[in-house]
Design an enzyme around this catalytic site. Structure first.
Site, PDB file in Angstrom:
ATOM      1  N   GLY A   1       2.224 -25.494 -39.568  1.00  0.00           N
ATOM      2  CA  GLY A   1       2.980 -25.809 -38.363  1.00  0.00           C
ATOM      3  C   GLY A   1       2.086 -26.468 -37.325  1.00  0.00           C
ATOM      4  O   GLY A   1       2.513 -27.355 -36.587  1.00  0.00           O
ATOM      5  N   THR A   2       0.831 -26.033 -37.266  1.00  0.00           N
ATOM      6  CA  THR A   2      -0.124 -26.624 -36.325  1.00  0.00           C
ATOM      7  C   THR A   2      -0.335 -28.098 -36.609  1.00  0.00           C
ATOM      8  O   THR A   2      -0.349 -28.932 -35.697  1.00  0.00           O
ATOM      9  CB  THR A   2      -1.476 -25.876 -36.397  1.00  0.00           C
ATOM     10  OG1 THR A   2      -1.309 -24.560 -35.889  1.00  0.00           O
ATOM     11  CG2 THR A   2      -2.538 -26.596 -35.586  1.00  0.00           C
TER      12      THR A   2
ATOM     13  N   ASN B   1       7.215 -17.700 -29.603  1.00  0.00           N
ATOM     14  CA  ASN B   1       6.637 -16.849 -30.636  1.00  0.00           C
ATOM     15  C   ASN B   1       6.150 -15.498 -30.116  1.00  0.00           C
ATOM     16  O   ASN B   1       5.907 -14.581 -30.894  1.00  0.00           O
ATOM     17  CB  ASN B   1       5.469 -17.562 -31.316  1.00  0.00           C
ATOM     18  CG  ASN B   1       4.439 -18.071 -30.328  1.00  0.00           C
ATOM     19  OD1 ASN B   1       4.746 -18.918 -29.489  1.00  0.00           O
ATOM     20  ND2 ASN B   1       3.227 -17.573 -30.410  1.00  0.00           N
TER      21      ASN B   1
ATOM     22  N   GLN C   1       9.292 -20.666 -35.155  1.00  0.00           N
ATOM     23  CA  GLN C   1       9.836 -19.305 -35.099  1.00  0.00           C
ATOM     24  C   GLN C   1      11.356 -19.275 -35.231  1.00  0.00           C
ATOM     25  O   GLN C   1      11.919 -18.289 -35.696  1.00  0.00           O
ATOM     26  CB  GLN C   1       9.427 -18.622 -33.789  1.00  0.00           C
ATOM     27  CG  GLN C   1       7.978 -18.177 -33.733  1.00  0.00           C
ATOM     28  CD  GLN C   1       7.652 -17.092 -34.736  1.00  0.00           C
ATOM     29  OE1 GLN C   1       8.515 -16.366 -35.216  1.00  0.00           O
ATOM     30  NE2 GLN C   1       6.370 -16.976 -35.065  1.00  0.00           N
TER      31      GLN C   1
ATOM     32  N   SER D   1       7.265 -24.344 -40.464  1.00  0.00           N
ATOM     33  CA  SER D   1       6.195 -23.751 -41.257  1.00  0.00           C
ATOM     34  C   SER D   1       6.792 -22.805 -42.284  1.00  0.00           C
ATOM     35  O   SER D   1       7.660 -21.990 -41.961  1.00  0.00           O
ATOM     36  CB  SER D   1       5.225 -22.995 -40.342  1.00  0.00           C
ATOM     37  OG  SER D   1       4.168 -22.437 -41.090  1.00  0.00           O
TER      38      SER D   1
ATOM     39  N   HIS E   1       5.443 -20.218 -44.008  1.00  0.00           N
ATOM     40  CA  HIS E   1       5.096 -18.801 -44.076  1.00  0.00           C
ATOM     41  C   HIS E   1       5.787 -17.949 -43.014  1.00  0.00           C
ATOM     42  O   HIS E   1       5.634 -16.729 -43.016  1.00  0.00           O
ATOM     43  CB  HIS E   1       3.574 -18.612 -44.011  1.00  0.00           C
ATOM     44  CG  HIS E   1       2.969 -18.762 -42.657  1.00  0.00           C
ATOM     45  ND1 HIS E   1       2.495 -17.692 -41.924  1.00  0.00           N
ATOM     46  CD2 HIS E   1       2.733 -19.852 -41.901  1.00  0.00           C
ATOM     47  CE1 HIS E   1       1.983 -18.127 -40.787  1.00  0.00           C
ATOM     48  NE2 HIS E   1       2.120 -19.437 -40.744  1.00  0.00           N
TER      49      HIS E   1
ATOM     50  N   THR F   1      -3.582 -35.090 -50.935  1.00  0.00           N
ATOM     51  CA  THR F   1      -2.773 -34.647 -52.066  1.00  0.00           C
ATOM     52  C   THR F   1      -1.843 -33.509 -51.661  1.00  0.00           C
ATOM     53  O   THR F   1      -2.275 -32.533 -51.046  1.00  0.00           O
ATOM     54  CB  THR F   1      -3.671 -34.180 -53.227  1.00  0.00           C
ATOM     55  OG1 THR F   1      -4.539 -35.248 -53.608  1.00  0.00           O
ATOM     56  CG2 THR F   1      -2.844 -33.738 -54.421  1.00  0.00           C
TER      57      THR F   1
ATOM     58  N   CYS G   1      -2.605 -16.395 -33.472  1.00  0.00           N
ATOM     59  CA  CYS G   1      -3.792 -17.211 -33.269  1.00  0.00           C
ATOM     60  C   CYS G   1      -4.721 -16.598 -32.234  1.00  0.00           C
ATOM     61  O   CYS G   1      -5.879 -16.995 -32.105  1.00  0.00           O
ATOM     62  CB  CYS G   1      -3.383 -18.616 -32.829  1.00  0.00           C
ATOM     63  SG  CYS G   1      -2.357 -19.464 -34.042  1.00  0.00           S
TER      64      CYS G   1
END
Length: 383
Positions: free
Chosen positions: A71-72, A152, A180, A200, A202, A238, A328
């Site tokens: 996501g970052t 978040n 989120q 994202s 995860h 890749t 984070c």
């Protein structure tokens, strides 16, 4: 000791069906999607199918989706990619809010150091930005506006669609960090005034290390990674084939169960609050964030007179995983920039704990959490 995981806003466990898809993709053998041989073609086909599935869920074209590593990276790609492209058109203004994820705020500060004009919008005591403030900040020199869908740390929802309309009137680009919110809110990108959307895997019971960036067709965009011609020359490197396939599966499950996911998280949240009220009394804690315009799976609470560090350490010893805010910042003692932006007292900020709920959590765990927290609170207050 049975552990309780109430930190789903930080990361989630892979759904069993997603894990099966991931393992199957890994076991299918080596395959670089850029290779022309059979193994490469098979890998490329898996990515194409995943992209098509995600495009269907987001109501956009498959060609508008770029797979990233997080996501970052998606946030940074949108901000730098749009800002640098817009600068060539004479636009150098960036508008964001004080409660954005650091992936956005730090990227914006970096752009500011490169000569861009940055406006950081304040928020109210519920962590919500004002449409009036946004209206005053966005003008014909604005390059990009970046507003998160749901916070978040507090779960507060932002009026991103309304702000997107303001941006569109001034021909500024609109970026939404939906990391989120995705999996709890529907996103119809054909209808929403959004040019960039960050996601994202995860956060929705998919694998770590996979992100997604939506870039509306025709939107000015300059890639920030250079190398191969992957992702239509928009993101070199890749592709993570197994991760991408698993991301698509996780998204299909989450978006197919939006209401039940919401109801489940809301049920756990309500149970925690009801039991805390019974055991604590309402004067012993306060909820941080909007009480109505919010995501269901995030509950941010300040425990009066108890430091978050002490509470989290004792919760961990009791087998409960929670957080002091953004993952984070979990290793940092710095106060939450989100709660500080809400103009709370230093005591309220320093005593805030975030519980976040998801797959596998139960009412029994919610009840147990309240009892454990009450015991810890009583012990710490005596000391």
């Amino acid at each position: 000791m049975n552990s309780i995981y109430f930190d789903h806003a930080a990361t989630t466990a892979m759904h069993p069906d997603v894990l099966n898809v991931y393992v199957e993709a890994v076991r299918s053998g080596p395959g670089n999607p850029s290779s022309l041989h059979a193994h490469g073609r098979a890998a490329r086909e898996r990515i194409s199918q995943a992209r098509d599935s995600l495009a269907s869920l987001l109501h956009c074209e498959a060609s508008e989706l770029i797979f990233t590593g997080s996501g970052t990276e998606s946030d940074n790609s949108a901000l730098f990619g749009a800002a640098l492209a817009q600068k060539k058109r004479g636009r150098n203004g960036i508008v964001t809010t004080a409660i954005e994820h650091h992936a956005v705020l730090h990227a914006c500060r970096q752009l500011e150091s490169q000569g861009f004009s940055l406006t950081v919008l304040p928020v109210d005591e519920f962590g919500r930005v004002s449409l009036e403030d946004a209206k005053l900040a966005i003008n014909d020199t604005t390059a990009i506006v970046s507003i998160m869908a749901g916070n978040n740390e507090t779960g507060t929802l932002q009026p991103f669609a309304e702000i997107g309309e303001l941006a569109r009137k001034h021909k500024a680009l609109m970026h939404v960090d939906a990391v989120q919110a995705f999996g709890y809110l529907p996103f119809n990108l054909k209808e929403l005034p959004i040019d960039f959307l960050s996601l994202s895997a995860h956060k929705i019971n998919g694998p770590q290390g996979v992100g997604l960036l939506y870039v509306r067709k025709g939107t000015p965009f300059q890639p920030i990674l250079h190398g191969g011609s992957q992702e239509r020359n928009r993101r070199a490197g890749t592709e993570n084939v197994a991760g991408i396939v698993a991301f698509a599966k996780a998204a299909m499950i989450a978006c197919g169960q939006l209401q039940s996911r919401w109801d489940h998280a809301e049920d756990i949240r309500i149970t925690v609050l009801e039991r805390l009220s019974e055991l604590f009394g309402p004067e012993q804690f306060v909820i941080n964030g909007h009480l109505e315009d919010r995501l269901p799976h995030i509950l941010n609470i300040s425990f009066t007179g108890i430091s978050a560090e002490s509470m989290l350490m004792n919760l961990d010893l009791a087998g409960v995983s929670a957080s002091g805010g953004s993952a984070c910042n979990s290793g940092s003692l710095k106060p939450s920039h989100v709660l500080s932006a809400m103009k709370f007292s230093s005591e309220r900020v320093s005593s805030a704990v975030r519980f976040s709920f998801g797959l596998g959590n139960t009412r029994e765990e919610a009840d147990k959490l309240a009892k454990i927290t009450a015991t810890i609170s009583a012990r710490l207050r005596i000391n």
